[in-house]
Design a protein around this motif. Structure first.
Motif, PDB file in Angstrom:
ATOM      1  N   ARG A  75       0.864  -1.188   0.000  1.00 17.55           N
ATOM      2  CA  ARG A  75       0.000   0.000   0.000  1.00 17.55           C
ATOM      3  C   ARG A  75       0.893   1.227   0.000  1.00 17.55           C
ATOM      4  O   ARG A  75       1.703   1.417   0.904  1.00 17.55           O
ATOM      5  CB  ARG A  75      -0.907  -0.004   1.226  1.00 17.55           C
ATOM      6  CG  ARG A  75      -1.960  -1.108   1.176  1.00 17.55           C
ATOM      7  CD  ARG A  75      -3.151  -0.752   2.047  1.00 17.55           C
ATOM      8  NE  ARG A  75      -4.107  -1.865   2.124  1.00 17.55           N
ATOM      9  CZ  ARG A  75      -5.104  -2.039   1.259  1.00 17.55           C
ATOM     10  NH1 ARG A  75      -5.270  -1.205   0.261  1.00 17.55           N
ATOM     11  NH2 ARG A  75      -5.944  -3.054   1.419  1.00 17.55           N
ATOM     12  N   ASP A 141     -13.738  -5.770  -2.871  1.00 17.87           N
ATOM     13  CA  ASP A 141     -14.811  -4.850  -2.454  1.00 17.87           C
ATOM     14  C   ASP A 141     -15.790  -4.528  -3.583  1.00 17.87           C
ATOM     15  O   ASP A 141     -16.880  -4.021  -3.318  1.00 17.87           O
ATOM     16  CB  ASP A 141     -14.214  -3.534  -1.936  1.00 17.87           C
ATOM     17  CG  ASP A 141     -13.382  -3.744  -0.687  1.00 17.87           C
ATOM     18  OD1 ASP A 141     -13.563  -4.786  -0.027  1.00 17.87           O
ATOM     19  OD2 ASP A 141     -12.560  -2.872  -0.364  1.00 17.87           O
ATOM     20  N   MET A 183     -15.384  -8.060   5.106  1.00 17.94           N
ATOM     21  CA  MET A 183     -14.594  -6.899   4.678  1.00 17.94           C
ATOM     22  C   MET A 183     -15.446  -5.927   3.864  1.00 17.94           C
ATOM     23  O   MET A 183     -16.481  -6.304   3.308  1.00 17.94           O
ATOM     24  CB  MET A 183     -13.374  -7.343   3.884  1.00 17.94           C
ATOM     25  CG  MET A 183     -12.218  -7.760   4.780  1.00 17.94           C
ATOM     26  SD  MET A 183     -10.730  -8.100   3.824  1.00 17.94           S
ATOM     27  CE  MET A 183      -9.510  -8.122   5.136  1.00 17.94           C
ATOM     28  N   HIS A 185     -14.932  -1.473   3.745  1.00 17.22           N
ATOM     29  CA  HIS A 185     -14.992  -0.274   4.584  1.00 17.22           C
ATOM     30  C   HIS A 185     -16.014   0.734   4.098  1.00 17.22           C
ATOM     31  O   HIS A 185     -16.752   1.312   4.872  1.00 17.22           O
ATOM     32  CB  HIS A 185     -13.607   0.398   4.636  1.00 17.22           C
ATOM     33  CG  HIS A 185     -12.841  -0.007   5.846  1.00 17.22           C
ATOM     34  ND1 HIS A 185     -13.306   0.222   7.105  1.00 17.22           N
ATOM     35  CD2 HIS A 185     -11.658  -0.638   5.986  1.00 17.22           C
ATOM     36  CE1 HIS A 185     -12.439  -0.251   7.981  1.00 17.22           C
ATOM     37  NE2 HIS A 185     -11.427  -0.790   7.325  1.00 17.22           N
ATOM     38  N   GLU A 236     -17.415  -4.368   7.663  1.00 17.99           N
ATOM     39  CA  GLU A 236     -16.517  -3.711   8.634  1.00 17.99           C
ATOM     40  C   GLU A 236     -16.700  -2.192   8.664  1.00 17.99           C
ATOM     41  O   GLU A 236     -16.346  -1.535   9.634  1.00 17.99           O
ATOM     42  CB  GLU A 236     -15.052  -4.057   8.347  1.00 17.99           C
ATOM     43  CG  GLU A 236     -14.592  -3.572   6.994  1.00 17.99           C
ATOM     44  CD  GLU A 236     -13.191  -4.029   6.611  1.00 17.99           C
ATOM     45  OE1 GLU A 236     -12.367  -4.289   7.490  1.00 17.99           O
ATOM     46  OE2 GLU A 236     -12.935  -4.104   5.386  1.00 17.99           O
ATOM     47  N   HIS A 286      -8.700 -11.677   6.417  1.00 18.75           N
ATOM     48  CA  HIS A 286      -7.976 -11.845   5.147  1.00 18.75           C
ATOM     49  C   HIS A 286      -8.199 -13.201   4.481  1.00 18.75           C
ATOM     50  O   HIS A 286      -7.800 -13.404   3.336  1.00 18.75           O
ATOM     51  CB  HIS A 286      -6.476 -11.582   5.351  1.00 18.75           C
ATOM     52  CG  HIS A 286      -6.212 -10.140   5.597  1.00 18.75           C
ATOM     53  ND1 HIS A 286      -6.369  -9.569   6.843  1.00 18.75           N
ATOM     54  CD2 HIS A 286      -5.856  -9.139   4.766  1.00 18.75           C
ATOM     55  CE1 HIS A 286      -6.100  -8.277   6.754  1.00 18.75           C
ATOM     56  NE2 HIS A 286      -5.790  -7.992   5.517  1.00 18.75           N
ATOM     57  N   ARG A 289      -9.590 -12.850   1.128  1.00 17.01           N
ATOM     58  CA  ARG A 289      -8.785 -12.456  -0.038  1.00 17.01           C
ATOM     59  C   ARG A 289      -7.865 -13.576  -0.505  1.00 17.01           C
ATOM     60  O   ARG A 289      -7.122 -13.409  -1.467  1.00 17.01           O
ATOM     61  CB  ARG A 289      -7.925 -11.237   0.311  1.00 17.01           C
ATOM     62  CG  ARG A 289      -8.724  -9.999   0.586  1.00 17.01           C
ATOM     63  CD  ARG A 289      -7.994  -8.718   0.257  1.00 17.01           C
ATOM     64  NE  ARG A 289      -6.624  -8.632   0.626  1.00 17.01           N
ATOM     65  CZ  ARG A 289      -6.093  -7.679   1.393  1.00 17.01           C
ATOM     66  NH1 ARG A 289      -6.883  -6.743   1.905  1.00 17.01           N
ATOM     67  NH2 ARG A 289      -4.817  -7.640   1.639  1.00 17.01           N
TER      68      ARG A 289
END
Ligand code: F6P
Length: 363
Positions: A75, A141, A183, A185, A236, A286, A289
């Motif tokens: 990231r 997402d 997951m 956001h 989340e 995770h 993913r």
């Protein structure tokens, strides 16, 4: 003359990255006589630090079903793009300048970037600096603007649904409330799809702030129908109506003062206090993913990857390949960067879930 292309994967990993890398590379090798592909390591970090490896055709074989990314990822927040690479060196170039420099030094003819929302903002900045950029939409997402589907999403839905299914069998044995925190956001696609597929009784997503009283009503209704258990799927990033009314600062303080490690646990604490019911929380994290891409994601990632190779040979850069109306089309980066695709409140999915009595907490 040899054509040189760079490729990188950026942001959180997801299923289908290697499939997409394979799709672009194999199609480019098929299409062009003389090419070199450079793989930048750990996403934009490799581009900033000139850290890459020259790939060979065999590097792209045997990776169709492999999870993760063979190039590594990291990231690199977009908000830091104009920061110096070395904050202690007054002559240090910015991170953006460093990326441009690497591209120019290698004399690249194009750069293929696989990423999600943050990645696309940086990709657009690189495009504005004159780099020939083409991107592919990845994320569990499914919140990228300009594409109906991102790869990684369907694989994560499969995993999240399996989690709900497993909890369901346990739930039928125990009279409890089970909370499964998934997951997502800013967008609730994953929780909405897995919640519907797994038959969650309550689905809480960031787009629909929930009231605790409405949840308690929903739980009471199930008890009155002699249902032993209830399953809550919560994203989340889901918020209560009280939290949604807070300023950013108040909200940050509220969450950091909480003794609960995440929203699922926070909701459990509140519901336990108010209903006295026994509650269990599961956070697959995770896990969602990881592992092999689903067949759907393999098909999508291959289609997007090969379509990107086609655009490269046509010389059409500054675009993201996206799925629209069953077609893979190029979408200008300026339309994609900085936007988020959330679940629309008039979504048919929400309507059909409501039609079977699913509670979203806003009723
Ligand atoms: O963007 C994909 C995602 O998995 C989100 O759903 C989640 O909020 C986030 O990444 C987690 O990020 P990290 O892997 O950096 O903890």
């Amino acid at each position: 003359m040899t054509k040189k292309y760079g490729i990188l994967t950026s942001g959180g990993d997801c299923q289908g990255l290697n499939t997409a890398i394979r799709g672009v590379a194999k199609a480019l090798y098929e299409e062009c006589d003389d090419i070199k592909i450079y793989g930048f390591l750990d996403g934009y970090r490799g581009l900033i630090q000139n850290d890459y490896k020259e790939m060979k055709p065999q590097d792209f074989s045997g990776i169709l079903t492999l999870g993760g990314t063979i190039l590594g990822t990291s990231r690199q927040p977009f908000k830091e793009i104009d920061n110096p690479v070395d904050p202690d060196d007054p002559k240090s170039p910015t991170r953006l300048d460093a990326m441009v420099k690497t591209y120019e030094k290698l004399k690249l003819d194009g750069l293929i970037i696989l990423g999600g929302n943050g990645t696309h903002k940086s990709a657009y900045s690189l495009h504005k600096r004159g780099l020939k950029v083409i991107t592919l939409p990845k994320t569990i997402d499914n919140d990228l603007w300009g594409t109906e589907m991102t790869f990684g999403f369907q694989s994560a839905v499969n995993i999240a649904t399996q989690v709900i299914d497993s909890i369901h069998t346990t739930a039928t044995s125990h009279g409890r409330v089970f909370i499964i925190e998934l997951m997502g956001h800013k967008a609730g696609w994953l929780t909405l799809h897995a919640g519907i597929a797994g038959g969650a009784d309550i689905i809480l997503i960031p787009e629909i702030p929930y009231s605790i009283d409405a949840l308690i009503e929903g739980l009471k209704k199930r008890q009155s129908q002699k249902k032993k258990f209830s399953i809550i799927a919560i994203a989340e990033g889901a918020l209560s109506t009280d939290e949604a009314a807070m300023s950013k600062k108040e909200f940050k303080k509220f969450r950091s003062d909480s003794t609960a490690p995440s929203v699922g646990y926070q909701l459990a604490q509140e519901l336990e206090k108010k209903t006295g019911q026994e509650i269990r929380v599961t956070v697959p994290g995770h896990f969602q993913r990881g592992g092999q891409p689903s067949p759907y994601d393999r098909v999508l990632a291959t289609s997007l990857g090969t379509a990107a190779a086609k655009q490269i040979t046509l010389g059409n850069f500054g675009v993201m390949m996206g799925l629209q109306n069953h077609q893979i089309v190029p979408i200008p980066l300026e339309e994609v960067a900085g936007k988020i695709k959330q679940v629309p409140l008039d979504s048919l999915l929400i309507d059909s879930a409501r039609a079977i009595g699913t509670v979203f907490g806003d009723e």
